[in-house]
Write an enzyme that holds these catalytic residues in place. Structure first.
Site, PDB file in Angstrom:
ATOM      1  N   ARG A  56       0.596  -1.197   0.130  1.00 21.33           N
ATOM      2  CA  ARG A  56       0.010   0.177  -0.149  1.00 21.33           C
ATOM      3  C   ARG A  56       0.651   1.272   0.123  1.00 21.33           C
ATOM      4  NH1 ARG A  56      -1.767   1.239   4.718  1.00 21.33           N
ATOM      5  NH2 ARG A  56      -2.731  -0.782   5.158  1.00 21.33           N
ATOM      6  N   TYR A 108     -15.164  18.998 -14.007  1.00 24.66           N
ATOM      7  CA  TYR A 108     -15.864  17.660 -14.247  1.00 24.66           C
ATOM      8  C   TYR A 108     -17.104  17.316 -13.508  1.00 24.66           C
ATOM      9  CZ  TYR A 108     -15.670  12.483 -14.639  1.00 24.66           C
ATOM     10  OH  TYR A 108     -16.050  11.499 -15.033  1.00 24.66           O
ATOM     11  N   ASP A 180      -6.558  20.468 -12.511  1.00 22.89           N
ATOM     12  CA  ASP A 180      -6.853  19.178 -13.136  1.00 22.89           C
ATOM     13  C   ASP A 180      -6.388  19.337 -14.795  1.00 22.89           C
ATOM     14  OD1 ASP A 180      -8.079  16.980 -14.817  1.00 22.89           O
ATOM     15  OD2 ASP A 180      -9.854  17.206 -13.757  1.00 22.89           O
ATOM     16  N   LYS A 205      -7.862   8.641 -19.085  1.00 19.56           N
ATOM     17  CA  LYS A 205      -7.968   9.292 -20.252  1.00 19.56           C
ATOM     18  C   LYS A 205      -6.780   9.242 -21.258  1.00 19.56           C
ATOM     19  CE  LYS A 205     -11.610   9.804 -18.200  1.00 19.56           C
ATOM     20  NZ  LYS A 205     -12.309  10.918 -17.547  1.00 19.56           N
TER      21      LYS A 205
HETATM   22  C1  PLP Z   1     -12.558  11.327 -16.054  1.00 21.59           C
HETATM   23  C2  PLP Z   1     -12.088  12.732 -15.636  1.00 21.59           C
HETATM   24  C3  PLP Z   1     -12.061  12.798 -14.173  1.00 21.59           C
HETATM   25  C4  PLP Z   1     -12.165  11.435 -13.175  1.00 21.59           C
HETATM   26  O1  PLP Z   1     -11.315  10.381 -13.486  1.00 21.59           O
HETATM   27  P1  PLP Z   1     -11.625   9.010 -13.105  1.00 21.59           P
HETATM   28  O2  PLP Z   1     -10.619   8.271 -13.561  1.00 21.59           O
HETATM   29  O3  PLP Z   1     -12.728   8.611 -14.182  1.00 21.59           O
HETATM   30  O4  PLP Z   1     -11.940   8.645 -11.669  1.00 21.59           O
HETATM   31  C5  PLP Z   1     -11.630  14.146 -13.602  1.00 21.59           C
HETATM   32  N1  PLP Z   1     -11.517  15.011 -14.257  1.00 21.59           N
HETATM   33  C6  PLP Z   1     -11.598  15.178 -15.712  1.00 21.59           C
HETATM   34  C7  PLP Z   1     -11.221  16.240 -16.496  1.00 21.59           C
HETATM   35  C8  PLP Z   1     -11.912  13.858 -16.229  1.00 21.59           C
HETATM   36  O5  PLP Z   1     -12.053  13.893 -17.647  1.00 21.59           O
END
Ligand code: PLP
Length: 387
Positions: A56, A108, A180, A205
């Site tokens: 962990r 998001y 982000d 992504k």
């Molecule tokens: C998909 C996404 C998230 C969330 O991430 P997960 O891996 O689905 O938990 C956060 N911010 C953006 C811009 C995203 O496209």
């Protein structure tokens, strides 16, 4: 022979993507980082170990990914998590009851949901602002504001925030700037270099890029912040398994190549759509008609493959969503394959209708994640779906 494997910030991004955080495996010299499928590590003696005690806390496959992404973002420390949301949830554990957070109103949908449905009940308070306007952001900062959380460009409205201006506001209020960077990726946008404190991603992504895992990663520069985040990562335990880390690490090797093609396809498809439907119907920061194109050109080195279309009505949107043959109707983005989605009912399904209306997210909008297929095939597909 000395080899580049360390976290060499002098190297170019393509070199960093392939080598950073990785070194040949010591037993056989395997060039690829092995998958360390283990929960624990044998210790040499009481209190003597090789730096690994329990998985962990640390796993060598995870560490390779963490150092790789940290280096790509020009950061010093990376922390991987089991999902993007798990990553953000752990970042938010840096704060405590009574703290105030200023958030971009266009973040998001899952970010909004985490704050509004869960973290609000733990004594954190949130103010949502239009981060296109630095003055509004400055006005929202209070004596208890500990962080400014932004996304640029936003999903799906492609609104930008001026990163340098945001960093200045955060600094003035002694707050952390948390960005982000999932959409732009470190290939096109470098928040830590202009003053952000934490950059995070859904590795699900573009970073992984092959739509075959879920993950998140946070990158920081400062040691003190890194120690606090590492403590949370181990204590709260939202860590990814080694195989997901291994997949993401394989993905980041081609990130610069893929982004180049996503960008080329994105630009060409956006121009074609603007010709076909009119500039007012196509939202893409790379188009000169985008109201913040100048800022985009200044702070981004590419615009990527995300395009939003305003088709006017739900019926027209549904027609296109159901007629495409190469684009697949699905949530998510950033994979090599092209996807199409309906933000109002999919990614932003959890956002209340009045909030959606206020932020300009309509039922007639569709969002494209342009993949790296032949652009002629993608355009032909959109042409037949729009016909
Ligand atoms: C998909 C996404 C998230 C969330 O991430 P997960 O891996 O689905 O938990 C956060 N911010 C953006 C811009 C995203 O496209």
């Amino acid at each position: 022979m000395t080899r580049i494997f360390a976290d060499d910030l002098e190297a170019g991004l393509a070199t960093r993507a392939i080598h950073a955080g990785q070194r040949p495996e010591p037993h056989a010299g395997a060039i690829m980082t092995p998958l360390y499928l283990t929960s624990t590590y044998v210790q040499d003696g009481v209190g003597r170990n090789k730096g690994y005690e329990y998985a962990r806390g640390k796993n060598p496959t995870r560490e390779a990914l963490e150092r790789n992404v940290a280096t790509l973002e020009s950061g010093q420390h990376g922390f991987a998590f089991a999902s993007g949301m798990g990553c953000l949830d752990s970042i938010m554990k840096l704060f405590r009851a009574g703290d105030h957070i200023v958030v971009g109103e266009n973040v998001y949908g899952g970010t909004f949901r985490l704050f509004d449905k869960i973290l609000r009940h733990f004594g954190l308070s949130f103010t949502y602002v239009d981060t296109r306007d630095a003055q509004r952001v400055a006005d929202a900062m209070t004596a208890t504001t500990r962080a400014l959380l932004i996304e640029t460009p936003t999903n799906p409205l492609m609104r930008l925030a001026d990163l340098a201006a945001m960093a200045e506001i955060a600094k003035k209020h002694d707050a952390l700037l948390v960005v982000d960077n999932t959409f732009a990726t470190p290939i096109f946008q470098r928040p830590l270099e202009v003053g952000a404190h934490i950059v995070w991603h859904s590795t699900t992504k573009y970073l992984n890029g092959h739509s075959d895992m879920i993950g998140g990663v946070a990158v920081v520069l400062e040691d003190d912040l890194a120690n606090r985040l590492q403590f949370i990562q181990n204590a709260a335990g939202a860590v990814p398994g080694p195989f997901d880390c291994w997949l993401a690490l394989r993905g980041t090797k081609t990130l610069p190549l893929r982004m180049k093609q996503h960008d080329a396809n994105g630009r060409q498809i956006a121009s074609w759509l603007a010709e076909r439907l009119g500039h007012e119907s196509v939202i893409y920061p790379g188009l000169e008609s985008h109201p913040q194109h100048d800022l985009a050109a200044r702070q981004m080195s590419g615009f990527g493959g995300m395009i939003t279309l305003e088709l006017g009505t739900m019926a027209r949107a549904t027609q296109v969503l159901e007629k495409v043959k190469v684009f697949a109707l699905a949530e998510s983005l950033g994979g090599v394959e092209s996807l199409i989605s309906h933000p109002a009912s999919m990614t932003h399904g959890s956002v209340p209708a009045d909030v959606k209306a206020e932020m300009g997210l309509t039922d007639g909008m569709i969002r494209l994640s342009c993949g790296v297929e032949d652009v002629e095939d993608l355009i032909a597909d959109l042409e037949q779906a729009l016909a």
